[in-house]
Design an enzyme around this catalytic site. Structure first.
Site, PDB file in Angstrom:
ATOM      1  N   LYS A  89       0.868  -1.263  -0.043  1.00  0.00           N
ATOM      2  CA  LYS A  89      -0.057  -0.067  -0.004  1.00  0.00           C
ATOM      3  C   LYS A  89       0.853   1.327   0.025  1.00  0.00           C
ATOM      4  O   LYS A  89       2.003   1.211   0.321  1.00  0.00           O
ATOM      5  CB  LYS A  89      -0.819  -0.155   1.169  1.00  0.00           C
ATOM      6  CG  LYS A  89      -1.834  -1.230   1.074  1.00  0.00           C
ATOM      7  CD  LYS A  89      -2.797  -1.055  -0.138  1.00  0.00           C
ATOM      8  CE  LYS A  89      -3.980  -2.066  -0.019  1.00  0.00           C
ATOM      9  NZ  LYS A  89      -3.482  -3.421  -0.105  1.00  0.00           N
TER      10      LYS A  89
HETATM   11  C1  LIG Z   1      -9.785  -3.353  -1.892  1.00  0.00           C
HETATM   12  C2  LIG Z   1      -9.041  -4.019  -0.255  1.00  0.00           C
HETATM   13  N1  LIG Z   1      -9.585  -3.939   0.529  1.00  0.00           N
HETATM   14  C3  LIG Z   1      -9.147  -4.745   1.773  1.00  0.00           C
HETATM   15  C4  LIG Z   1      -7.962  -5.113   1.574  1.00  0.00           C
HETATM   16  C5  LIG Z   1      -7.539  -5.846   2.848  1.00  0.00           C
HETATM   17  O1  LIG Z   1      -6.430  -5.391   3.444  1.00  0.00           O
HETATM   18  P1  LIG Z   1      -5.385  -5.695   4.530  1.00  0.00           P
HETATM   19  O2  LIG Z   1      -4.395  -6.922   3.890  1.00  0.00           O
HETATM   20  O3  LIG Z   1      -4.738  -4.660   5.156  1.00  0.00           O
HETATM   21  O4  LIG Z   1      -6.296  -6.485   5.326  1.00  0.00           O
HETATM   22  C6  LIG Z   1      -7.196  -5.183   0.406  1.00  0.00           C
HETATM   23  C7  LIG Z   1      -6.009  -5.699   0.556  1.00  0.00           C
HETATM   24  O5  LIG Z   1      -5.226  -5.516  -0.647  1.00  0.00           O
HETATM   25  C8  LIG Z   1      -7.694  -4.542  -0.602  1.00  0.00           C
HETATM   26  O6  LIG Z   1      -7.112  -4.358  -1.849  1.00  0.00           O
END
Ligand SMILES: Cc1ncc(COP(=O)(O)O)c(C=O)c1O
Length: 394
Positions: free
Chosen positions: A192
């Site tokens: 990210k």
């Molecule tokens: C659109 C979206 N939502 C949620 C997530 C989940 O994030 P995390 O890995 O911090 O749980 C991601 C992860 O890539 C994502 O791309």
């Protein structure tokens, strides 16, 4: 295979994504380790305060991931077993899994063909008596049409939980994403724009949601570790609800604090790369560059091109393989959720139910875009796309 006349054949593989971690992050983690306080404490509080100030929101709560953030947010706004939440299929599995974890049902509304964001015009027809919330995803870092989404939600008494995993820093009508919906969920996963390795943040303007999420993110206990194990802390606590274990560690926050300070600098570099890609790839008939209403407001977490398949003799999967053969890491965001076995089998979804997402899936390809890419890296990506197109155009 790369054509012999490719201008810039790379020796070394260019990863699809890679974090920019500097001395400040290393020093912060070292200081944290030396201090002996590794779990949630002062650094997490400082990170939350910095994030709150950066976004300009009322509450920010650091959590272990965006997946955790989504679960907490939906719980806090009152999504319960048997409810429905309207969301887009063009997302990562975590978005809909959070709904499933509460015993609720994700109801997919199709995305716009160009931005791949939830199409707000299709929301009304997905809303029924069981609908409790709308969950838009700012795909790739482009803001959804929040005025329309909030208007539909308010009209039906629904909550809005935003999946802003890609949207730091994304602006909507000049305002940073993080204060518009009832709760906004951010990700600090390693790919990210701002990372803590693993981590996330929830923001809200509403005191009662903030209170509920703070309670539920750490076992539903009345007192966190900082308030129990420090000099003036009291050992006693009460369990007020069966909460989750979603707190962020001080080690992660020590990475996040300097990362957040670099957020605008990282963003400026991503924007430069996006502009260069637009300029170089825009004229190619075989690819469509991202449809962006306001390029400066876009976080540029992802740079997603759509292949003009009739103009090519190869499909998207082959295009991916050809890019990899040229030592350029690429990815696909996303395989729409309704095409995965779980959602197909559980809810009987078919490709034709969500035609835009299904069609986009065949055409999309994400190019590398991150702050530490050099000019040469960017030119190598462009050269590889041009080379694949030249070798395989009709
Ligand atoms: C659109 C979206 N939502 C949620 C997530 C989940 O994030 P995390 O890995 O911090 O749980 C991601 C992860 O890539 C994502 O791309």
């Amino acid at each position: 295979m790369p054509s012999p006349k490719i201008a810039r054949a790379r020796e070394k593989f260019l990863p699809f994504a890679s974090p920019s971690v500097g001395q400040e992050e290393i020093d912060g983690v070292a200081e944290c380790l030396r201090s002996g306080w590794l779990t949630t404490g002062r650094k997490v509080r400082a990170f939350e305060e910095d994030f709150r100030a950066y976004i300009g929101c009322r509450h920010a709560l650091a959590v272990s991931s965006c997946s955790a953030a989504l679960h907490l947010a939906l719980e806090a706004v009152g999504v319960r077993e048997g409810d429905e939440v309207v969301t887009s299929p063009m997302t990562f599995t975590a978005t809909a899994a959070a709904i499933e974890h509460l015993g609720a049902r994700p109801v997919f509304a199709d995305c716009e063909a160009d931005t791949l964001n939830l199409d707000s015009r299709l929301l009304e027809e997905r809303i029924g008596p069981k609908t409790r919330a709308i969950l838009p995803i700012h795909f790739g870092g482009a803001a959804c049409d929040m005025d329309a989404i909030v208007a539909v939600a308010r009209g039906h008494g629904l909550a809005v939980v935003e999946d802003a995993a890609h949207a730091l820093p994304t602006r909507y009508r000049g305002q940073l994403i993080g204060t518009i919906g009832d709760v906004t969920c951010f990700s600090f996963y390693v790919t990210k724009n701002v990372t803590t390795g693993e981590g996330g943040m929830v923001t809200t303007e509403r005191d009662e949601y903030a209170e509920r999420m703070r309670l539920m993110h750490l076992h539903g206990m009345s007192r966190d570790a900082w308030r129990r194990y420090t000099e003036n802390g009291a050992w006693s606590y009460e369990v007020l609800a069966p909460g989750f274990k979603y707190n962020l560690s001080d080690i992660a926050a020590a990475i996040g604090i300097p990362q957040l300070r670099s957020c605008d600098r990282f963003h400026a570099r991503r924007l430069e790369i996006a502009k260069r890609y637009d300029e170089a790839l825009g004229p190619l008939e075989e690819v469509e560059i991202p449809a962006v209403r306001d390029p400066v407001a876009h976080s540029w977490h992802l740079y997603v091109i759509q292949l003009n398949l009739p103009a090519l003799r190869i499909d998207r999967d082959r295009f991916v393989a050809e890019m990899m053969a040229r030592k350029i890491g690429v990815s696909v965001h996303f395989i729409p959720l309704h095409l995965h076995p779980y959602y197909r089998q559980r809810y009987g979804y078919q490709r034709s139910d969500l035609p835009q997402a299904s069609a986009a899936h065949e055409r999309i390809l994400s190019l590398p875009i991150y702050a530490k890419m050099s000019e040469a890296d960017v030119e190598d990506v462009i050269a590889a796309v041009r080379d694949v197109v030249e070798a395989h155009r009709r």
